[in-house]
Design a protein around this motif. Sequence first.
Motif, PDB file in Angstrom:
ATOM      1  N   GLN A 157       0.824  -1.203   0.000  1.00  0.00           N
ATOM      2  CA  GLN A 157       0.000   0.000   0.000  1.00  0.00           C
ATOM      3  C   GLN A 157       0.863   1.261   0.000  1.00  0.00           C
ATOM      4  OE1 GLN A 157      -3.122   0.430  -0.403  1.00  0.00           O
ATOM      5  NE2 GLN A 157      -4.078  -1.551   0.005  1.00  0.00           N
ATOM      6  N   VAL A 158       1.906   1.270   0.821  1.00  0.00           N
ATOM      7  CA  VAL A 158       2.790   2.437   0.872  1.00  0.00           C
ATOM      8  C   VAL A 158       3.496   2.624  -0.462  1.00  0.00           C
ATOM      9  CG1 VAL A 158       4.864   3.382   1.955  1.00  0.00           C
ATOM     10  CG2 VAL A 158       3.083   2.327   3.373  1.00  0.00           C
ATOM     11  N   TRP A 159       4.013   1.534  -1.024  1.00  0.00           N
ATOM     12  CA  TRP A 159       4.702   1.630  -2.319  1.00  0.00           C
ATOM     13  C   TRP A 159       3.769   2.149  -3.408  1.00  0.00           C
ATOM     14  CZ3 TRP A 159       3.830  -1.074  -6.950  1.00  0.00           C
ATOM     15  CH2 TRP A 159       4.834  -0.937  -7.922  1.00  0.00           C
ATOM     16  N   LYS A 160       2.518   1.712  -3.368  1.00  0.00           N
ATOM     17  CA  LYS A 160       1.561   2.101  -4.397  1.00  0.00           C
ATOM     18  C   LYS A 160       0.992   3.497  -4.170  1.00  0.00           C
ATOM     19  CE  LYS A 160      -1.196   1.330  -7.925  1.00  0.00           C
ATOM     20  NZ  LYS A 160      -0.644   1.314  -9.297  1.00  0.00           N
ATOM     21  N   GLN A 161       0.746   3.862  -2.904  1.00  0.00           N
ATOM     22  CA  GLN A 161       0.044   5.103  -2.608  1.00  0.00           C
ATOM     23  C   GLN A 161       0.957   6.290  -2.328  1.00  0.00           C
ATOM     24  OE1 GLN A 161      -3.047   5.286  -3.070  1.00  0.00           O
ATOM     25  NE2 GLN A 161      -3.738   3.162  -3.006  1.00  0.00           N
TER      26      GLN A 161
END
Length: 286
Positions: A157-161
């Motif tokens: 999620q962090v990598w994507k968002q």
Amino acid sequence: MRNAIRIGLLLAPGVGLVLAFMGAVLYRAVAQAFGLYDFSGTSDGLSLAHWQDVLTTKRFWRAFQWSAYIAASSAVIAVALAYPIALWLRKPFRGSLILSAMLKAPLLVPGLVAAFLLVNVISYHGFVNEFLVWAGVWAEPRRMQNDSNGFAIIGLQVWKQMPFAFLLLSGAVQAIPDPVLNAAQDLGAGKFARFRKIILPLTTKAMQAALVLIFIGAAGDFSFQTVAGPPSVNSMASYMASLQGSEGDWNGAAVVAVMLMALSLFGAIGLTALVQLITRTLGRLA
């Protein structure tokens, strides 16, 4: 007044259509949750039985807590990482455009593809395990996929968002006029004082928007949970899909959907209030 009416008339076709579709979907979900509608073609009439069936199960509350934990952790970490990077890249320097483009690259990768790529990296015989065994860090591969703490999902999620948060925050940071910061510096304000008195208040809205949008997206996550999540815990979205798919309980799935919307709403309110509290607290510092 006339200008406001004209603007309203111009926006009415698009905004009205969006509100109509959203209202229809929301009404159908709420009606289905209370037994007034069922996709199977039958209806039991107004009833709280479906709420009782769902809300009295441990599986639902585990899914609710899990989704809240994943969403809050992902939103806070993504913004915490994106904010200093946005400040650092505020003034262009050699290579800053390339670095900015690299930070935005995850936006071009579909979430499900990213999940499968991560699985290849952290699986039992993935790149990380094989490298650490080869380097002698540990004697045999260890299980990192589907961890019970959800670190893989949060990382995804962090990598994507984070690039999305970076776009919002960098726009707000770059919109701050240089003369304002220079004037504060000339008046004796240090870096921290300029940050808490000028930069933070002027970027609060962007920070709130990033936190809220990331929280809502992560709370409704399905693909990352399915590929990289622990098999013993459901997210709200996967639990809803399970009720509708394997059990055929459309009404129970609607109850979960309404609770997911409630989680998104109150989570967004909580994060917004948290940012306001932090901003006011830092602003009061001498």
